[in-house]
Design a protein around this motif. Structure first.
Motif, short mmCIF file in Angstrom:
data_model
loop_
_atom_site.label_atom_id
_atom_site.label_comp_id
_atom_site.label_asym_id
_atom_site.label_seq_id
_atom_site.Cartn_x
_atom_site.Cartn_y
_atom_site.Cartn_z
N GLY A 69 0.80 -1.30 -0.14
CA GLY A 69 0.31 -0.17 -0.13
C GLY A 69 0.77 1.18 0.02
O GLY A 69 0.32 2.45 -0.25
N GLN A 70 2.16 1.11 0.02
CA GLN A 70 2.82 2.53 0.18
C GLN A 70 3.40 2.62 -1.26
O GLN A 70 2.90 1.97 -2.27
CB GLN A 70 4.45 2.01 0.82
N PRO A 71 3.74 4.02 -1.23
CA PRO A 71 4.10 4.84 -2.62
C PRO A 71 4.97 4.18 -3.49
O PRO A 71 6.03 3.49 -2.64
CB PRO A 71 4.34 6.31 -2.34
N THR A 72 5.01 3.78 -4.79
CA THR A 72 6.13 3.22 -5.49
C THR A 72 6.08 3.88 -6.83
O THR A 72 4.91 4.35 -7.09
CB THR A 72 5.78 1.63 -5.61
N LEU A 73 7.18 3.78 -7.63
CA LEU A 73 7.16 4.51 -8.96
C LEU A 73 7.43 3.00 -9.64
O LEU A 73 8.53 2.51 -9.71
CB LEU A 73 8.47 5.25 -8.82
N VAL A 74 6.49 2.96 -10.68
CA VAL A 74 6.44 1.82 -11.57
C VAL A 74 6.41 2.29 -13.06
O VAL A 74 5.18 2.49 -13.40
CB VAL A 74 5.46 0.94 -11.07
N PRO A 75 7.51 2.78 -13.71
CA PRO A 75 7.35 3.18 -14.89
C PRO A 75 7.43 2.00 -15.90
O PRO A 75 8.01 1.71 -16.82
CB PRO A 75 8.61 3.96 -15.17
N LEU A 76 6.27 1.52 -15.96
CA LEU A 76 5.81 0.40 -16.95
C LEU A 76 4.55 0.69 -17.89
O LEU A 76 3.44 1.41 -17.33
CB LEU A 76 5.27 -0.77 -16.27
N ALA A 77 4.59 0.18 -19.03
CA ALA A 77 3.35 0.35 -20.13
C ALA A 77 2.00 -0.02 -19.22
O ALA A 77 0.98 0.62 -19.81
CB ALA A 77 3.72 -0.01 -21.20
#
Lengths: 567, 567
Positions: free
Chosen positions: B313-321
Motif C-alpha cells: 500500500g506504500q507509494p512506489t514508482l513503476v514506470p511500466l506500460a
C-alpha cells in the motif's frame, strides 16, 4: 505400521506411493499393477508413435527397481487385483505370468485403476489392424503395425485428445489420414465456433476431416500373399497384413490400412462394483473430498473417479493427468493422518493440433445452456505479443461469465502462441473467485516479445465489463444469419479488407474512420448491426452511433468469430 | 460539453483520449504533445535499433491524422505545455515550431508527461557519442551514429530493461559491447541469485559485463580527419566522429565508440511542482485511487505518478506500460463521471535477455528485508513442459511468502521458455489474494508440449506448504558457505553428476537411492545439510533422515540455486 496397497501404478498411484513414503518410513507400501509398466508417460504415447519423441525409453519414467531404491515401494507388475474383500480388508491378486493367486491384506487400499478406451459394438472391429491407445503395449502394437505393414492410409475415429494427436502422428509419418467425428466438432471441451479453428488447421494440413460422421462397420480383408519363411517373414507378419473396408454413417465407404478407435474412455469400475463400493451417476467411483470411497479404508483417485465440478459442484468425469497426480498425493496425505480436501476440478485442458493449440477451462457454453444457466460471452482476437515485434500470432479467446455478478464460468482459446498462458490465467482467476471486472486490473508480464500492455485477458475483461455496464450491446455470430428487416448490417472495415478477407452478404460498408461524416446515411429507425474484423473497431463505431442516438449492436469477436464458427 | 486537455500523447494519454471519446461524442478532447510523435511504441525502440523490428513505421501506432479520423481527437504535436493555472483552469502552450504561445482552457486536465532518463553529473557526458533512449528522435540519433560511425565498440551504462535491451541490440549488430552496472546485479526487480541467470546468459553471449562498476568520467576525442565535402561528407558527419575514453570506478580505462546512459528514469514533475500540485515522497505526482491529483480537476497517470504498491500500500514508482495504459483508461472514465478506482501496482515485469527471459511480480527479497517483513522463500527448477517431449527448458522459479499465513509476497523466474506464463499465474494469484497452500490446487493447462501434470507452480507450492507445515526444514544457498562444525554437508546426487556439474567443497556423497542402506554412515549428533541438483531428491533424502531420527535440513533449490547466486 500402516500397510498401504495401491491398485494401479501410473499417475495417481505412483504419486500416492512416493508421497506416502516421504511422510512415513515405516509404512509398508505395495503397488499392484496388472500391466508390465509403472509410472509411464501415457500422455506421451502418440508423440512416440509420430516420432516427435524418438526414444521409447523416455516414456518409462520409473521402473519397479527405481521405485524400490528411492521410495522403498514394493512394485509388483503383472499382478492383477481380481477381488476386494472390504470386510477382511484383503485383495485377491492374480500373477499374470503364471495365473497363480494370492491374498494381500491392507490397512488402506488406494484404487487408481484408470479408465479404459470405449470401443462401441460396431461389427468387424475385432481385427489386427484396429487399435486403441492406452498404454505401452498398445503403443508398441501400433508401431509394429506401421513398421510391418507400411500403411498407405490411416483412419482415426474420434476427435478428442488422443484422436487428434494420433491423426497428427500419422501425418508426421507421411500417412494420409481420415479423421471421423460423430459430433459436429472435434475437441468437445470447447464450443463449436472455437473448434472451428481446429477444423481449419486440421484440414489445412491435409487431414481428411469428416464431421457428423460415425463408423458403422468394418471388414478386415486379409492380404492373401503367403508369408515367405525363406525371406524371414513370420506367420505373425502374414496375419497382420491386410486392409479394412469401412462403412461410414454417411453411407460412404473407405478403405484404410490401420484404424484407431479413440472415441473416449470409461472408468474401470468392475472391481469396485463387485466389492459393493458406491459409484456415481456418471459411472465413476464415488469419493468424498478426502478421496475416500464409501468404505473409509478405501481411497480412489484419477480417471476412474467422479470429481466434483469446480463451478457447479456436480459430479463430473475428468480423465486428466493433473487432477490424478494431485489426488494421489492427497490420498496419501489422508491415509497417513493428514486432512487434505480436494477443491474440485475445472477440467483445464489443452491440445496441440499441428501448429495450433486449443485449450479450455471451466464450463463451456454447451454445458451452461444444458444446465439452464444465465450467461454472457465475449470473444477477442488479439496478438499474442506486441504486434510490432516479430512472431506475434492471433490469440482467439472466448470468455463465459455471469452477466449479473461477473462470475467467471469458463474460457477457451485457440491460436499458435500463448494459448496455454491465457487459459492458465483464467484457470487461476476462476479458482480464486475473481470476477470479470477484476480481470480488467490484472497486471501481467509485458515486454514486446511476450505480451501487450493491454493483454488479451484485459481486453476480454474490458469487453465483458462494457456489456455488464450497458456500455456495449452485443450481438453474437449465430444471430447474424437471421437478421430481420428492422436491422441493418454495417461493415466498418476498410474496402480492401472486404475484398481480401470476405464479408457478410447484405452488409453496408462505411469504414469506421469515415463514420462521423457519413452517419447520416444510416437509418435511425433500424437497429444497426455493426461488425468489423475482430470487434474492436466495431465497438468504436457502436459508441459513436449510440452516442448520436442510434440503436445499435456490435458483433462480438467480429467477422473472424463468424467465419470460424462455420469452419 | 466537457473539455479534456491531455498533456502527453503516448501510453496513458493516448489510452485516455480513445476511452474518453468512446464514452462521449460531445466532449472536446485535445492532446498536447511536445514531441513530434504520439502513441509510438516506446517499448520497441531498442528492438528497431538492433534490427529485430525492421520497419521504423511499425513503431508509429497512431498519427495525429488517424487519431482525428477515428476518435475526433485534436492532437497537437510540437506543442509544449509550459504552465498550468489551476485557478483559471488554463494551460499555457508553446508551439515548438515557432516559439509562439497560446492559452487553452480545460474542464479536466490529464497529465501523462512520463519519466525522463536520469543522466548523472559525470564529467564529459555532453558529447555527440553519448545517448539516452526515450523516444523516436533519440532512437533515430542512435541509429544515425551507428550508421555513420560504424562503431567497433559500444558501452551501455545500466543493467535495467533499456540497458539490457540495448546491449543485446549492439550484440545483434555485431558490435562488441561492455555493460556497466554499479550494483552487484542487473535487473534489480529480481534478487541477486536470480539475476545470476541473466549474468550467465549475458556473458555467454560475449558481452563484457562489469558489475559493481560505475562510470566515473568520459572524454570525447573527436576524430581529426577533416570531412571531405567533395566526397559528400557533411560538417555534421565530421562532428559526430570520434572516440570516448571512459574512466570507470574500478580505475580501469575503456575506449568506446558509442555510449548509452540507461541508469533509470525520473518522473517529469516540473510542471506540477510549479503549479503547486502535490508530489509524493519518491518525487512522483501524488494521485488518489481515482487518478486525481491534489487538484480535483487535474488527473495524472503513467510513469510520472506514484502508484500504490499492491502488497504494502506504500507509494512506489513503476514506470511500466501496462499500468500507464490502464490508468489512462480509468482517468477518462472518472473525468466523464464514472467511478473507477485503481487497485495498486504489483510491478509485474519481464525482460528478454538474448535467449533468456527473466521476470518478476510483487515484492522481492531485498524489499521485504528492507521493510522488516517476516518471509520465507522457495526455489524450484523444473521443466517448462514434460521433460520427455522435445524442447523442454528449465524454469528457475523463486516464490516469496509469509510463512505464517501463506500470503504471496512475490515471485521471480528465469529461463528460456514459459517464464511469462509462470509469473502471470502468480500475478493473478497474488492479486486474487490466494495463499501458497491454494497454489497447490491450481489446475493449469497440461499436455506434454505445454506443461507438466504437476506444474512448476504446483511444485513450488508443495515445497512452500511443506515448510509451513514443518514437513521440510529449509536451508538457503547463502548459508551453505558458513556451516559450523556441528553440521555435515551431504550431497545426494550420483557421483557422475558431481564430476560433470561440480559440487560443494567438503560434502559427503551418498546417492539418494543408496541412502537407506548407508544411513548408518551419517552421525546422529550433527545436523545433516542435504543438497541435490534442484532440491527434489534432497527432499526425499530429508524425509528419510528425519523419519529415522536424524536432524537435517534440505538446500532449497539445490546446487543450481547455489551456483547461479555466484554467477
Amino acid at each position: 505400521m500402516t500397510k498401504i496397497v495401491i491398485v494401479g501404478g501410473v499417475a495417481g498411484g505412483a504419486s500416492a506411493a512416493a508421497r506416502a513414503r516421504r511422510l512415513s518410513e515405516e509404512a509398508e507400501i505395495i503397488i499392484l499393477e496388472r500391466g508390465n509398466f509403472v509410472s509411464f508417460a501415457n500422455c506421451g504415447l502418440p508423440y512416440h508413435i509420430g516420432g516427435e519423441i524418438q526414444e521409447r525409453s523416455k516414456l518409462l519414467l520409473q521402473t519397479p527397481d527405481s521405485f524400490l531404491a528411492r521410495f522403498n515401494v514394493d512394485v509388483r507388475v503383472m499382478n492383477e487385483v481380481t477381488h476386494i474383500d472390504k470386510t477382511a480388508k484383503t485383495v485377491t491378486v492374480k500373477r499374470l505370468t503364471d495365473g497363480s493367486e494370492y491374498t494381500e491384506n491392507y490397512d488402506f487400499l488406494l484404487l487408481s485403476p484408470g479408465a479404459a478406451p470405449v470401443v462401441p459394438p460396431i461389427p468387424g472391429l475385432d481385427n489386427p489392424l484396429t487399435h486403441t491407445l492406452r498404454n505401452i503395449p498398445d503403443m508398441d502394437k501400433i508401431i509394429q503395425t506401421i513398421q510391418m505393414n507400411k500403411p498407405e492410409h490411416a483412419t482415426v475415429v474420434g476427435g478428442g485428445f488422443i484422436g487428434l494427436e494420433m491423426a497428427e502422428a500419422f501425418h508426421r509419418l507421411g500417412i494420409p489420414t481420415t479423421l471421423l467425428e460423430m459430433a459436429d466438432q472435434v475437441m468437445t471441451p470447447t464450443d463449436r465456433e472455437m473448434a472451428g479453428f481446429a477444423h481449419a488447421e486440421i484440414r489445412h494440413k491435409g487431414i481428411d476431416l469428416r464431421l457428423k460422421t460415425a463408423l458403422s462397420a468394418a471388414e478386415f480383408i486379409p492380404n492373401m500373399t503367403v508369408a515367405s519363411e525363406d525371406a524371414g517373414q513370420s506367420d505373425q507378419h502374414q496375419h497382420l497384413e491386410g486392409k479394412l473396408n469401412l462403412t461410414l454413417s454417411s453411407g460412404d465407404l473407405l478403405t484404410t490400412d490401420i484404424l484407431i478407435m479413440a472415441i473416449g474412455v470409461r472408468p474401470e469400475t468392475r472391481l469396485v462394483t463387485e466389492a459393493g463400493l458406491e459409484t456415481g451417476p456418471l459411472g465413476g467411483i464415488q469419493v468424498n473430498p478426502s478421496m475416500q470411497t464409501s468404505d473409509p479404508s478405501i481411497y480412489a483417485v484419477g480417471d476412474a473417479i467422479e470429481d466434483a465440478d469446480f463451478v457447479t459442484g456436480q459430479p463430473t468425469l475428468v480423465p486428466l493427468a493433473g487432477p490424478a497426480n494431485r489426488q494421489g498425493r492427497m490420498a496419501a496425505d489422508n491415509m497417513l493422518g493428514r486432512n487434505e480436501t480436494y477443491q474440485g476440478t475445472q477440467g483445464t485442458a489443452i491440445c496441440k493440433i499441428f501448429d495450433l493449440a486449443i485449450a479450455s477451462t471451466g464450463k463451456n457454453e454447451k454445458q451452461l445452456r444444458r444446465d439452464g444457466t444465465v450467461y454472457e460471452k465475449v470473444f477477442v482476437h488479439t496478438a499474442s505479443h506486441a504486434g510490432y515485434y516479430p512472431g506475434a500470432e492471433i490469440v482467439s479467446f472466448k470468455l463465459l461469465f455471469d452477466p449479473q455478478s461477473g462470475q467467471i464460468f469458463g474460457a477457451q482459446a485457440a491460436g499458435k502462441d500463448g494459448i496455454d498462458k491465457r487459459i492458465d490465467v483464467i484457470a487461476v482467476a476462476q479458482r480464486a473467485g475473481m470476477t470479470v471486472a477484476q480481470l480488467q486490473h490484472l497486471e501481467l508480464t509485458y515486454a514486446p516479445p511476450y505480451g501487450s500492455a493491454k493483454d488479451v485477458i484485459n481486453q476480454a475483461a474490458f469487453v465483458a465489463t462494457n456489456i455488464m455496464k450497458g456500455d456495449a450491446t452485443p450481438i453474437h455470430f449465430d444471430e447474424i444469419d437471421h437478421l430481420s428487416d428492422n436491422q441493418l448490417l454495417l461493415d466498418v472495415r476498410n474496402p480492401g479488407e472486404l475484398e481480401n478477407v470476405g464479408y457478410i452478404e447484405g452488409a453496408v460498408n462505411i469504414p469506421v474512420d469515415e463514420l462521423r461524416q457519413r452517419m447520416h446515411e444510416l437509418p435511425k429507425d433500424k437497429e444497426i448491426i455493426i461488425y468489423c474484423q475482430v470487434g474492436l473497431r466495431g465497438n468504436v463505431a457502436y459508441r459513436q452511433l449510440v452516442n448520436h442516438g442510434y440503436k445499435a449492436r456490435n458483433l462480438i469477436g467480429g467477422y473472424r468469430t463468424y467465419c470460424f464458427a462455420k469452419a
